[in-house]
Scaffold this motif. Sequence first.
Motif, PDB file in Angstrom:
ATOM      1  N   THR A   1     -15.859 -19.905   8.349  1.00  0.00           N
ATOM      2  CA  THR A   1     -15.271 -21.167   8.779  1.00  0.00           C
ATOM      3  C   THR A   1     -14.385 -21.642   7.640  1.00  0.00           C
ATOM      4  O   THR A   1     -14.830 -21.740   6.502  1.00  0.00           O
ATOM      5  N   ARG A   2     -13.146 -21.897   7.947  1.00  0.00           N
ATOM      6  CA  ARG A   2     -12.166 -22.262   6.930  1.00  0.00           C
ATOM      7  C   ARG A   2     -11.854 -23.748   6.991  1.00  0.00           C
ATOM      8  O   ARG A   2     -11.632 -24.301   8.064  1.00  0.00           O
ATOM      9  N   ALA A   3     -11.818 -24.370   5.826  1.00  0.00           N
ATOM     10  CA  ALA A   3     -11.358 -25.751   5.720  1.00  0.00           C
ATOM     11  C   ALA A   3      -9.850 -25.756   5.950  1.00  0.00           C
ATOM     12  O   ALA A   3      -9.194 -24.731   5.751  1.00  0.00           O
ATOM     13  N   PRO A   4      -9.288 -26.877   6.377  1.00  0.00           N
ATOM     14  CA  PRO A   4      -7.841 -26.922   6.630  1.00  0.00           C
ATOM     15  C   PRO A   4      -7.002 -26.444   5.440  1.00  0.00           C
ATOM     16  O   PRO A   4      -6.019 -25.739   5.624  1.00  0.00           O
ATOM     17  N   ILE A   5      -7.398 -26.786   4.239  1.00  0.00           N
ATOM     18  CA  ILE A   5      -6.637 -26.364   3.061  1.00  0.00           C
ATOM     19  C   ILE A   5      -6.709 -24.846   2.882  1.00  0.00           C
ATOM     20  O   ILE A   5      -5.747 -24.211   2.463  1.00  0.00           O
ATOM     21  N   GLU A   6      -7.842 -24.237   3.235  1.00  0.00           N
ATOM     22  CA  GLU A   6      -7.982 -22.778   3.141  1.00  0.00           C
ATOM     23  C   GLU A   6      -7.137 -22.073   4.188  1.00  0.00           C
ATOM     24  O   GLU A   6      -6.597 -21.002   3.925  1.00  0.00           O
ATOM     25  N   ARG A   7      -7.038 -22.657   5.370  1.00  0.00           N
ATOM     26  CA  ARG A   7      -6.293 -22.026   6.463  1.00  0.00           C
ATOM     27  C   ARG A   7      -4.834 -21.786   6.105  1.00  0.00           C
ATOM     28  O   ARG A   7      -4.218 -20.867   6.611  1.00  0.00           O
ATOM     29  N   GLN A   8      -4.298 -22.609   5.208  1.00  0.00           N
ATOM     30  CA  GLN A   8      -2.913 -22.433   4.774  1.00  0.00           C
ATOM     31  C   GLN A   8      -2.742 -21.142   3.986  1.00  0.00           C
ATOM     32  O   GLN A   8      -1.650 -20.595   3.924  1.00  0.00           O
ATOM     33  N   GLU A   9      -3.826 -20.679   3.355  1.00  0.00           N
ATOM     34  CA  GLU A   9      -3.764 -19.504   2.485  1.00  0.00           C
ATOM     35  C   GLU A   9      -4.242 -18.229   3.170  1.00  0.00           C
ATOM     36  O   GLU A   9      -4.237 -17.169   2.564  1.00  0.00           O
ATOM     37  N   ILE A  10      -4.664 -18.326   4.411  1.00  0.00           N
ATOM     38  CA  ILE A  10      -5.202 -17.175   5.123  1.00  0.00           C
ATOM     39  C   ILE A  10      -4.197 -16.740   6.183  1.00  0.00           C
ATOM     40  O   ILE A  10      -3.710 -17.554   6.958  1.00  0.00           O
ATOM     41  N   PRO A  11      -3.892 -15.454   6.231  1.00  0.00           N
ATOM     42  CA  PRO A  11      -2.939 -15.005   7.265  1.00  0.00           C
ATOM     43  C   PRO A  11      -3.526 -15.175   8.664  1.00  0.00           C
ATOM     44  O   PRO A  11      -4.733 -15.069   8.867  1.00  0.00           O
ATOM     45  N   ASP A  12      -2.657 -15.420   9.636  1.00  0.00           N
ATOM     46  CA  ASP A  12      -3.092 -15.590  11.020  1.00  0.00           C
ATOM     47  C   ASP A  12      -3.802 -14.342  11.537  1.00  0.00           C
ATOM     48  O   ASP A  12      -4.615 -14.424  12.455  1.00  0.00           O
ATOM     49  N   TRP A  13      -3.495 -13.209  10.974  1.00  0.00           N
ATOM     50  CA  TRP A  13      -4.079 -11.941  11.400  1.00  0.00           C
ATOM     51  C   TRP A  13      -5.607 -11.979  11.311  1.00  0.00           C
ATOM     52  O   TRP A  13      -6.294 -11.336  12.090  1.00  0.00           O
TER      53      TRP A  13
ATOM     54  N   PHE B   1       0.830  -1.196   0.000  1.00  0.00           N
ATOM     55  CA  PHE B   1       0.000   0.000   0.000  1.00  0.00           C
ATOM     56  C   PHE B   1       0.870   1.254   0.000  1.00  0.00           C
ATOM     57  O   PHE B   1       1.797   1.374   0.787  1.00  0.00           O
ATOM     58  N   THR B   2       0.533   2.185  -0.896  1.00  0.00           N
ATOM     59  CA  THR B   2       1.175   3.487  -0.947  1.00  0.00           C
ATOM     60  C   THR B   2       0.072   4.529  -0.957  1.00  0.00           C
ATOM     61  O   THR B   2      -0.780   4.524  -1.857  1.00  0.00           O
ATOM     62  N   ASP B   3       0.066   5.394   0.043  1.00  0.00           N
ATOM     63  CA  ASP B   3      -0.979   6.412   0.184  1.00  0.00           C
ATOM     64  C   ASP B   3      -2.376   5.797   0.141  1.00  0.00           C
ATOM     65  O   ASP B   3      -3.293   6.341  -0.472  1.00  0.00           O
ATOM     66  N   GLY B   4      -2.523   4.633   0.785  1.00  0.00           N
ATOM     67  CA  GLY B   4      -3.826   3.983   0.872  1.00  0.00           C
ATOM     68  C   GLY B   4      -4.240   3.218  -0.365  1.00  0.00           C
ATOM     69  O   GLY B   4      -5.327   2.655  -0.414  1.00  0.00           O
ATOM     70  N   ARG B   5      -3.375   3.186  -1.381  1.00  0.00           N
ATOM     71  CA  ARG B   5      -3.696   2.464  -2.615  1.00  0.00           C
ATOM     72  C   ARG B   5      -2.813   1.232  -2.755  1.00  0.00           C
ATOM     73  O   ARG B   5      -1.666   1.219  -2.337  1.00  0.00           O
ATOM     74  N   LEU B   6      -3.376   0.235  -3.379  1.00  0.00           N
ATOM     75  CA  LEU B   6      -2.682  -1.013  -3.646  1.00  0.00           C
ATOM     76  C   LEU B   6      -1.949  -0.858  -4.975  1.00  0.00           C
ATOM     77  O   LEU B   6      -2.577  -0.615  -6.010  1.00  0.00           O
ATOM     78  N   ALA B   7      -0.618  -0.947  -4.958  1.00  0.00           N
ATOM     79  CA  ALA B   7       0.164  -0.781  -6.182  1.00  0.00           C
ATOM     80  C   ALA B   7      -0.154  -1.898  -7.177  1.00  0.00           C
ATOM     81  O   ALA B   7      -0.323  -1.646  -8.369  1.00  0.00           O
ATOM     82  N   GLN B   8      -0.241  -3.111  -6.689  1.00  0.00           N
ATOM     83  CA  GLN B   8      -0.627  -4.244  -7.530  1.00  0.00           C
ATOM     84  C   GLN B   8      -1.308  -5.290  -6.664  1.00  0.00           C
ATOM     85  O   GLN B   8      -1.071  -5.360  -5.467  1.00  0.00           O
ATOM     86  N   ILE B   9      -2.143  -6.075  -7.290  1.00  0.00           N
ATOM     87  CA  ILE B   9      -2.832  -7.141  -6.564  1.00  0.00           C
ATOM     88  C   ILE B   9      -1.877  -8.326  -6.476  1.00  0.00           C
ATOM     89  O   ILE B   9      -1.370  -8.787  -7.502  1.00  0.00           O
ATOM     90  N   PRO B  10      -1.597  -8.783  -5.268  1.00  0.00           N
ATOM     91  CA  PRO B  10      -0.621  -9.868  -5.096  1.00  0.00           C
ATOM     92  C   PRO B  10      -1.060 -11.165  -5.762  1.00  0.00           C
ATOM     93  O   PRO B  10      -2.240 -11.519  -5.758  1.00  0.00           O
ATOM     94  N   ALA B  11      -0.093 -11.876  -6.326  1.00  0.00           N
ATOM     95  CA  ALA B  11      -0.365 -13.168  -6.958  1.00  0.00           C
ATOM     96  C   ALA B  11      -0.453 -14.283  -5.916  1.00  0.00           C
ATOM     97  O   ALA B  11      -1.262 -15.201  -6.046  1.00  0.00           O
ATOM     98  N   LYS B  12       0.372 -14.200  -4.874  1.00  0.00           N
ATOM     99  CA  LYS B  12       0.349 -15.242  -3.836  1.00  0.00           C
ATOM    100  C   LYS B  12      -0.924 -15.107  -3.020  1.00  0.00           C
ATOM    101  O   LYS B  12      -1.293 -14.024  -2.585  1.00  0.00           O
ATOM    102  N   ARG B  13      -1.567 -16.233  -2.790  1.00  0.00           N
ATOM    103  CA  ARG B  13      -2.875 -16.221  -2.122  1.00  0.00           C
ATOM    104  C   ARG B  13      -2.828 -15.664  -0.702  1.00  0.00           C
ATOM    105  O   ARG B  13      -3.700 -14.911  -0.303  1.00  0.00           O
ATOM    106  N   LYS B  14      -1.833 -16.037   0.079  1.00  0.00           N
ATOM    107  CA  LYS B  14      -1.769 -15.573   1.466  1.00  0.00           C
ATOM    108  C   LYS B  14      -1.579 -14.058   1.505  1.00  0.00           C
ATOM    109  O   LYS B  14      -2.216 -13.364   2.297  1.00  0.00           O
ATOM    110  N   THR B  15      -0.732 -13.535   0.636  1.00  0.00           N
ATOM    111  CA  THR B  15      -0.510 -12.090   0.579  1.00  0.00           C
ATOM    112  C   THR B  15      -1.761 -11.389   0.067  1.00  0.00           C
ATOM    113  O   THR B  15      -2.138 -10.327   0.560  1.00  0.00           O
TER     114      THR B  15
END
Length: 180
Positions: A140-152, A64-78
């Motif tokens: 509710t996240r399936a175990p496979i989804e939890r790998q792609e979701i940040p702990d935050w 994020f720069t000045d509240g804007r997303l420079a690019q949409i991340p390719a990695k799922r967790k990001t």
Amino acid sequence: MTRHRDFKRLVRARMARTGEPYTVARAAIEQQAPPSGTPSPGSADQTAYDAARRDQLRLVGRLFTDGRLAQIPAKRKTRAAALLEVLSRFEPGRIYTEAQVNEILLSVHEDFAYLRRELVNYRYLERADGRYRVVEQVPTRAPIERQEIPDWEAFWLPAFLEGRAGAESVAGPLGGSAVR
């Protein structure tokens, strides 16, 4: 056995506190509801909270720069971490038209349609009859989804959905705010 270090820290902290073996402590933590809000200082939950917060800042701080997303991340967790930041621009409980959602998302990135789809796909927004709203409960996240979701998500999302002021995000300080 899991390779997720923060989860292992939670399990080991529970083992130290309760004397349970690893598998019992792990099963108990997996069955617990995600903690809501900021844990008490010095607790094992605080350690996990701090680690999740650092990870969130690492994942999206540079995006994020000045509240804007420079690019949409390719990695799922990001990407999921960035979507949590984008979600902070919405008000829980409020119904939005598609045009309102597009306006909010356009202030984040020019590909607002993709962001809108991803917010729905990750179950952060619900869509019905051309209207959108923030989900009422943490998905509710399936175990496979939890790998792609940040702990935050487990710490921030419950507080945000409850409308607690302590639901801090990276996007807020970086200039993001909900369109009212």
